[in-house]
Design an enzyme around this catalytic site. Structure first.
Site, mmCIF file in Angstrom:
data_model
loop_
_atom_site.group_PDB
_atom_site.id
_atom_site.type_symbol
_atom_site.label_atom_id
_atom_site.label_comp_id
_atom_site.label_asym_id
_atom_site.label_seq_id
_atom_site.Cartn_x
_atom_site.Cartn_y
_atom_site.Cartn_z
ATOM 1 N N GLY A 50 -44.166 -21.889 -20.057
ATOM 2 C CA GLY A 50 -43.056 -20.955 -19.920
ATOM 3 C C GLY A 50 -42.112 -20.898 -21.090
ATOM 4 O O GLY A 50 -41.087 -20.211 -21.021
ATOM 5 N N HIS A 81 -22.008 -37.149 -3.023
ATOM 6 C CA HIS A 81 -22.630 -36.890 -4.333
ATOM 7 C C HIS A 81 -21.617 -36.282 -5.293
ATOM 8 O O HIS A 81 -21.472 -36.729 -6.444
ATOM 9 C CB HIS A 81 -23.809 -35.917 -4.172
ATOM 10 C CG HIS A 81 -25.064 -36.557 -3.694
ATOM 11 N ND1 HIS A 81 -25.603 -37.676 -4.254
ATOM 12 C CD2 HIS A 81 -25.907 -36.189 -2.690
ATOM 13 C CE1 HIS A 81 -26.729 -38.001 -3.624
ATOM 14 N NE2 HIS A 81 -26.933 -37.103 -2.669
ATOM 15 N N HIS A 122 -22.659 -36.184 3.177
ATOM 16 C CA HIS A 122 -23.645 -36.613 2.180
ATOM 17 C C HIS A 122 -23.440 -35.870 0.849
ATOM 18 O O HIS A 122 -23.354 -36.486 -0.217
ATOM 19 C CB HIS A 122 -25.053 -36.360 2.730
ATOM 20 C CG HIS A 122 -26.153 -36.889 1.874
ATOM 21 N ND1 HIS A 122 -26.948 -37.936 2.257
ATOM 22 C CD2 HIS A 122 -26.600 -36.521 0.643
ATOM 23 C CE1 HIS A 122 -27.836 -38.181 1.306
ATOM 24 N NE2 HIS A 122 -27.652 -37.323 0.323
ATOM 25 N N GLU A 123 -23.347 -34.549 0.919
ATOM 26 C CA GLU A 123 -23.180 -33.762 -0.305
ATOM 27 C C GLU A 123 -21.806 -33.988 -0.922
ATOM 28 O O GLU A 123 -21.661 -34.009 -2.149
ATOM 29 C CB GLU A 123 -23.383 -32.268 0.001
ATOM 30 C CG GLU A 123 -24.757 -31.914 0.537
ATOM 31 C CD GLU A 123 -25.887 -32.311 -0.394
ATOM 32 O OE1 GLU A 123 -25.647 -32.365 -1.628
ATOM 33 O OE2 GLU A 123 -26.986 -32.583 0.091
ATOM 34 N N PRO A 180 -44.031 -26.870 -23.539
ATOM 35 C CA PRO A 180 -44.219 -26.862 -22.085
ATOM 36 C C PRO A 180 -44.519 -25.458 -21.579
ATOM 37 O O PRO A 180 -44.293 -24.458 -22.280
ATOM 38 C CB PRO A 180 -42.865 -27.370 -21.553
ATOM 39 C CG PRO A 180 -42.199 -28.026 -22.716
ATOM 40 C CD PRO A 180 -42.690 -27.313 -23.939
ATOM 41 N N GLY A 208 -42.775 -19.648 -24.084
ATOM 42 C CA GLY A 208 -42.968 -18.446 -24.897
ATOM 43 C C GLY A 208 -44.053 -18.540 -25.937
ATOM 44 O O GLY A 208 -43.998 -17.819 -26.939
ATOM 45 N N LYS A 209 -45.059 -19.371 -25.740
ATOM 46 C CA LYS A 209 -46.131 -19.506 -26.740
ATOM 47 C C LYS A 209 -46.931 -18.215 -26.853
ATOM 48 O O LYS A 209 -47.137 -17.689 -27.958
ATOM 49 C CB LYS A 209 -47.040 -20.681 -26.365
ATOM 50 C CG LYS A 209 -46.328 -22.014 -26.301
ATOM 51 C CD LYS A 209 -47.272 -23.143 -25.983
ATOM 52 C CE LYS A 209 -47.834 -23.040 -24.590
ATOM 53 N NZ LYS A 209 -46.812 -23.212 -23.546
ATOM 54 N N THR A 210 -47.391 -17.701 -25.726
ATOM 55 C CA THR A 210 -48.167 -16.459 -25.745
ATOM 56 C C THR A 210 -47.307 -15.283 -26.185
ATOM 57 O O THR A 210 -47.768 -14.403 -26.927
ATOM 58 C CB THR A 210 -48.759 -16.198 -24.351
ATOM 59 O OG1 THR A 210 -49.519 -17.335 -23.930
ATOM 60 C CG2 THR A 210 -49.659 -14.972 -24.380
ATOM 61 N N ASP A 240 -33.338 -39.514 -2.801
ATOM 62 C CA ASP A 240 -32.347 -40.130 -3.684
ATOM 63 C C ASP A 240 -32.764 -41.549 -4.051
ATOM 64 O O ASP A 240 -32.704 -41.956 -5.214
ATOM 65 C CB ASP A 240 -30.978 -40.173 -2.994
ATOM 66 C CG ASP A 240 -30.434 -38.782 -2.731
ATOM 67 O OD1 ASP A 240 -30.848 -37.853 -3.444
ATOM 68 O OD2 ASP A 240 -29.599 -38.636 -1.824
#
Length: 642
Positions: A196, A419, A415-416, A194, A198-200, A490
């Protein structure tokens, strides 16, 4: 080319102006008036001549009043002319020398300038023409082997990938060891992962460790609008590589030219396909004794042409996935090296909060923390800066200036809290670590959990996470007897997860272990554009029923937990209204109910909102776009062992 035309026009204007100035201020010399030899002798006898010069067979005369005269003298010399009666002026006679004729130069100076300008423009045009013919030259950048900028010590979290590519380094350093055993090093190595991960960076480390010339180029740099340019650049790149063996060629984002052939609008005559054909020929046409190794990086291996991936070309794939918790700790240590960290900083806690982060995300996290510490005039980076940087990366910067009505703030807090409470009680859900009602980005509040690294999901884990997603909406209904638009995201995520359980993962008792629907993907576009139904309308109705039943079951679980722990829910929400952010041990105490007494009511003066604006602001989402978890489901079906 447009710049060259503009410069040429400027030069022509300057030339015309110069010619006009010369014609005005430096007029051409007047031609002398021709007289007879007898008239010249008569003027000399009358004392009208100031100067006499002999120019071959012509006598040049300057009179006292400044007139220029000339008279033909044939083969006569000055002595002969004196015998004929010519009186020579004192000090004003002689023979004209062959020195430089400045008058001639002045007369022809405009033409000289015009010729010089034409020559300059011709050279410019020739240079532009040479540049046009240089389109076929490779634009690869050559990195000197004696000045490495990145080594394997700068890379962490991908130990298996480092071991795979280290064979390339060993082969280039001690080729005889492999040749004596009859081993053949892979000609090509494809770095897959994916964005980011670290391929390069890994390719740059190979260049730094191997100590050989390293040619780096992007796949898009091969392709131009002119047909044949890409193939010409490929040939030139490989010619340079063969002249600098042993060496490494690195092609970043190879999917720009390596997409499956036949998918482009131009058919087999597409410029990109001709470039790919040349790459295939160059890779397969290597001399077995040529130590040229090709590295390529892509995050879309599924769209590459099969001819690129066959043995003899890219023999080996090196997978760079998002790091696990140990990898994240190692990456955080690498990027924090050289930065002053406080003794209270626990990188393991940071790693647990950043499940799913790539190496680039973690590097950005450390950098954001350093910027925050500098902004707060601190000498070291402390835990609050690191925690704040995680929130900034996930949800965006704080927006304390956003005006929120007291009612909306209360709804957001409950609400939070819903959760967090459901996530704490359910055994297969991720434990909440932080909840906040401070607006960030487009969100009015968010819940952050300590996620575990998961590579396979069970049905019980899905069901518990669905209940957590529905905990916020259920809390609104339970406390306020009303629901808001804050749970929109949600509900969408819960619906998508439940549908994947039924159609992709076979987690439906009624429909059994099979998949439903086939995703059509256009290789040319590189994305899924539609779903082809491979089931009847009756099955589609059953799928909808199963999705509804799964979501309804998760809703009942969440409602039962919240109803049973209503007092604890109110205590968490009231404390959150006062402090706006709860995390760590304080949040854990509230969730487990170990606090001695409920938190006091809010004494802070809320920001007032006009009564007319309440109906409009109620439509704002009350939670962040990605609540509870950065990513509920894996992007692909979990891999199984063969």
């Amino acid at each position: 080319m447009l710049n060259w035309k503009r410069s040429g026009l400027i030069y022509i204007i300057i030339l015309v102006a110069a010619i006009a100035l010369f014609s005005v201020f430096i007029p051409g010399a007047e031609k002398p008036t021709e007289i007879s030899l007898s008239e010249a002798i008569a003027k000399s006898q009358n004392g009208e001549i100031e100067k006499i010069l002999v120019d071959e067979d012509v006598l040049l005369i300057t009179t006292i009043d400044g007139k220029e005269l000339k008279a033909a003298i044939g083969n006569h010399t000055l002595v002969d002319l004196q015998e004929l009666g010519l009186n020579l002026p004192k000090g004003g006679y002689g023979i004209k020398s062959d020195g430089f004729n400045w008058g001639f130069l002045v007369n022809f100076l405009p033409l000289i300038i015009f010729g010089a300008l034409l020559f300059f423009l011709f050279r410019r045009a020739q240079g532009a023409n040479n540049q046009a013919f240089s389109f076929g030259r490779s634009r690869a950048r050559l990195f000197a082997p004696d000045r490495p900028t990145v080594t394997f010590d700068d890379i962490a979290g991908v130990e298996e990938a480092k071991q795979e590519v280290y064979e390339v380094v060993e082969f280039l350093k001690s080729r005889e060891k492999f040749v004596n055993l009859g081993a053949r090093i892979p000609k090509g190595m494809l770095l897959v992962g994916p964005p980011g991960t670290g391929k390069t960076l890994l390719a740059r480390a190979i260049a730094g460790e191997a100590g050989v010339p390293f040619f780096s180029i992007s796949g898009s740099e091969f392709v131009e609008m002119f047909v044949g340019v890409g193939a010409s650049r490929v040939r030139d790149l490989f010619d340079q590589a063969k002249r600098n063996t042993p060496c490494i060629i690195f092609i970043d984002e190879i999917d720009a030219v390596g997409r499956q052939r036949g998918a482009g609008l131009g058919g087999s005559h597409d410029e990109r396909e001709q470039t790919l054909n040349q790459i295939l020929v160059e890779m397969d046409g290597f001399d077995t004794n040529t130590s040229v190794i090709i590295l390529a990086a892509t995050n879309r291996p599924d769209i590459l042409d099969p001819a690129l991936l066959r043995p003899g070309r890219f023999d080996r794939r090196v997978i760079l996935d998002r790091p696990d918790i140990n990898g994240r700790i190692a990456i955080l240590k690498v990027h924090s090296n050289g930065k002053p960290l406080a003794e209270s900083v626990d990188l393991e806690v940071i790693a647990k909060q950043t499940a799913g982060f790539s190496g680039a995300d973690l590097a950005n996290l450390i950098n954001e923390a350093a910027i925050l510490a500098a902004r707060r005039d601190k000498k070291v980076i402390e835990m609050p800066e690191l925690e704040e940087s995680i929130d900034r990366v996930i949800a965006g910067p704080e927006r304390k200036s956003r005006k929120i009505s007291p009612k909306e703030k209360e709804i957001t807090a409950y609400h939070e809290a819903g959760h967090a409470l459901v996530a704490k009680i359910l055994p297969n859900a991720d434990s909440p670590h932080k909840i906040s009602i401070v607006a960030r980005g487009m969100a009015l509040g968010y819940t952050k959990s300590l996620r575990e690294d998961r590579y396979m999901w069970s049905r019980s884990q899905f069901n518990d996470e669905l209940a957590v997603l529905l905990g916020g909406r259920t809390t609104e209904e339970l406390i306020f007897n009303e629901v808001t638009t804050g749970a929109q995201d949600d509900i969408k995520r819960a619906t998508d997860a439940a549908r994947m359980m039924v159609t992709d993962y076979g987690m439906s008792d009624k429909l059994g272990p099979r998949t439903y629907g086939h995703k059509e993907e256009m290789v040319f576009l590189g994305r899924e554009i539609s779903e082809q139904r491979d089931y009847s309308d009756k099955i589609a109705e059953q799928i909808d029923d199963e999705v509804h039943n799964i979501i309804q079951g998760a809703y009942e679980v969440a409602r039962g937990i919240l109803a049973e722990n209503k007092d604890k829910l109110k205590r968490i929400a009231e404390t959150l209204l006062v402090k706006e952010t709860l995390e760590g041990e304080e949040l854990e105490a509230l969730l487990t109910g170990t606090t001695s007494k409920p938190a006091p009511e809010s004494t802070a003066t809320p920001v007032a909102t006009p009564a007319k604006a309440k109906s409009r602001t109620r439509t704002k989402p009350a939670v962040k776009k990605a609540p509870v978890m950065p990513q509920l489901l894996p992007k692909h079906t979990p891999a199984t062992t063969d």
